[in-house]
Design a protein around this motif. Structure first.
Motif, short mmCIF file in Angstrom:
data_model
loop_
_atom_site.label_atom_id
_atom_site.label_comp_id
_atom_site.label_asym_id
_atom_site.label_seq_id
_atom_site.Cartn_x
_atom_site.Cartn_y
_atom_site.Cartn_z
N PHE A 34 -8.06 -4.16 -4.67
CA PHE A 34 -7.84 -3.13 -5.68
C PHE A 34 -9.12 -2.87 -6.48
CE2 PHE A 34 -3.67 -4.98 -4.82
CZ PHE A 34 -2.89 -3.85 -4.65
N ALA A 47 0.87 -1.18 0.00
CA ALA A 47 0.00 0.00 0.00
C ALA A 47 0.91 1.23 0.00
CB ALA A 47 -0.91 0.00 1.22
N LEU A 79 3.65 -3.14 -9.51
CA LEU A 79 2.91 -1.91 -9.81
C LEU A 79 3.79 -0.66 -9.74
CD1 LEU A 79 -0.38 -2.71 -7.87
CD2 LEU A 79 -0.12 -2.54 -10.36
N VAL A 85 -1.74 -7.21 -11.02
CA VAL A 85 -1.07 -7.38 -9.74
C VAL A 85 -0.37 -8.74 -9.69
CG1 VAL A 85 -1.31 -7.43 -7.22
CG2 VAL A 85 -2.82 -5.96 -8.60
N GLY A 141 2.27 -7.04 -5.12
CA GLY A 141 2.05 -5.80 -5.86
C GLY A 141 3.29 -5.00 -6.15
N HIS A 176 -8.38 -4.81 -11.99
CA HIS A 176 -7.02 -5.26 -11.72
C HIS A 176 -6.89 -6.77 -11.92
CE1 HIS A 176 -6.44 -1.30 -9.85
NE2 HIS A 176 -5.15 -1.57 -9.72
N PHE A 227 1.40 3.57 -2.43
CA PHE A 227 2.11 3.88 -3.66
C PHE A 227 2.25 5.38 -3.82
CE2 PHE A 227 0.02 -0.20 -4.25
CZ PHE A 227 1.05 -0.99 -4.76
N SER A 276 -0.75 2.43 -8.10
CA SER A 276 -1.64 1.27 -7.98
C SER A 276 -2.56 1.10 -9.19
CB SER A 276 -2.51 1.41 -6.73
OG SER A 276 -3.49 2.43 -6.91
N ASN A 279 -0.31 7.57 -5.38
CA ASN A 279 -1.63 7.50 -4.75
C ASN A 279 -1.60 8.07 -3.34
OD1 ASN A 279 -1.30 4.45 -6.31
ND2 ASN A 279 -2.75 5.94 -7.09
#
Length: 437
Positions: free
Chosen positions: A292, A241, A309, A302, A306, A296, A243, A313, A246
């Motif tokens: 996600f 998580a 990525l 993915v 992940g 995805h 990213f 994301s 994001n």
């Protein structure tokens, strides 16, 4: 990884030491890494000129590790101390001076980095009510229920101290000095402690990073006994998580005007995780759909946790057709739901999320600190995450079932706080003053 006599890894002992805290925890931590006293590798000290420290307490981004894609790697070990100011009414100038002195000693003792110690102190709306008013120019209010199905305990404590470091020994030693249990930390004498003014109402700990959740999963309530958490995952649910593309930049979450300019608002939730069905009933494709988006999974975006990525994301690519995806697949994704409210008019991300896992009390849970300029921005993202509107698209998507990850997380605590700029960190008044004795 090096083991101990009872079969635990050194990593297990370090996390346990942080969770236990106190002098016992620090001693166990030092034993686990194989050194005590003079053999202890040095922790970087604070700068000679403290004015060089960031004016924003939450300015962590430039001072932590980054992966090959530029994604922030938060410090591995973290502690949250919830603090209460005894009595009623506003604090005194003497109390402010004591708090500032304790925090100044911390600045002297530890470098502002993941190798030293990152920290911030924040204040609740309830603290400011000691003055009979809210902080000027800040969109903040007491925490409240953010879904029809949650029943959290609300964190109404006056203040929240957040400490984070890759060095668990630094984290523990700093805490001991701030709570008056040690007179020195990293070579600096502490002539004041936060507990000279505050009482510690609660203490919560956690960890984040590849391998850490997997190493802690054995025997943990909420995680299946067969140990399904991937070794490469930084979080219990098996995916990365945070990213970079994001996440809101720190400038985006900074309060720009008023007496608290340079501060931010901070929401901290604690979510219990029950992952038996996540790992027992969902295959990898279904997990990708619910974490996600169905898009995805359909496009094989993915791989593993992940890593492939990179810094994005790709959730923004899934937003325009979220209702069609729900209708076709009978599921919606956690990330795509929340992202609907987490973008401004220019497409920029509004929230900076700094979540980490916890094994406090032997229970798998997630600490979820979120920074945003306005607290209402967080509430809007949580409303979008609830996905109530998507239950109208297909009967397969219900309030919690097939609705992102809501089936697997349960809110235990919520609290709202204001993180003032550094020069107002010691018991500020609502008008942005903090006069010292």
């Amino acid at each position: 990884m090096t083991g101990t006599d009872d079969g635990r890894t050194r990593r297990d002992v370090l996390k346990a030491a942080v969770a236990v805290g106190g002098s016992v925890g620090l001693s166990a931590c030092l034993d686990a890494v194989g050194y005590q006293g003079e053999d202890r590798p040095p922790v970087p000290s604070g700068p000679a000129d403290l004015s060089t420290l960031p004016a924003r307490q939450f300015a962590w981004g430039e001072y932590i590790r980054r992966d090959a894609f530029g994604n922030e790697q938060l410090p591995s070990h973290q502690t949250l101390l919830y603090l209460n100011l005894p009595g009623e009414g506003p604090p005194t100038a003497d109390q402010r001076a004591t708090v500032e002195r304790a925090l100044t000693r911390l600045d002297e003792a530890y470098a502002w980095s993941h190798e030293g110690l990152l920290r911030s102190v924040a204040y609740s709306p309830e603290y400011f009510q000691r003055y009979g008013s809210a902080p000027e120019g800040v969109d903040i209010y007491p925490a409240r229920r953010l879904s029809a199905f949650e029943t959290p305990d609300f964190d109404r404590q006056d203040a929240l101290l957040h400490l984070a470091s890759d060095r668990p020994d630094a984290l523990l030693a700093a805490e001991l000095a701030l709570t008056g249990e040690r007179e020195r930390a990293n070579g600096v004498a502490f002539d004041a402690a936060l507990t000279d003014v505050f009482e510690v109402a609660d203490r919560r700990t956690g960890f984040v990073g590849a391998g850490l959740p997997a190493s802690k999963q054995d025997g943990l309530e909420g995680v299946p006994a067969d140990g399904p958490v991937p070794e490469a995952s930084p979080l219990f649910m098996g995916f990365k998580a945070g990213f970079a593309k994001n996440q809101a930049p720190e400038d985006r979450v900074t309060i720009e005007e008023g007496p608290f300019a340079g501060g931010t608002t901070k929401h901290v939730a604690n979510l219990r995780q029950r992952l038996a069905d996540w790992y027992g009933e969902q295959d990898f494709t279904e997990q990708v759909m619910e974490m996600f988006s169905p898009m995805h999974a359909e496009n094989d975006w993915v791989e593993g946790v992940g890593e492939n990525l990179g810094d994005d994301s790709r959730v923004d690519e899934t937003l325009d057709t979220i209702r069609e995806q729900a209708r076709e697949h009978g599921r919606v994704g956690h990330a795509q739901k929340a992202a609907r409210a987490n973008r401004d008019e220019d497409g920029g991300v509004k929230l900076n999320r700094r979540h980490f896992e916890s094994a406090d009390d032997g229970i798998a849970s997630l600490h979820f600190p979120s920074l945003q300029r306005e607290m209402s921005e967080f509430d809007a993202v949580r409303e979008a995450m609830n996905g109530q509107d998507l239950t109208e698209v297909t009967p397969a998507v219900r309030q919690r079932v097939n609705n992102g990850i809501l089936e697997y997380i349960f809110v235990r605590h919520r609290g709202n706080f204001l993180v003032p700029p550094r020069d107002l960190r010691a018991l500020p008044a609502p008008d942005g003053t903090a006069e010292l004795a």
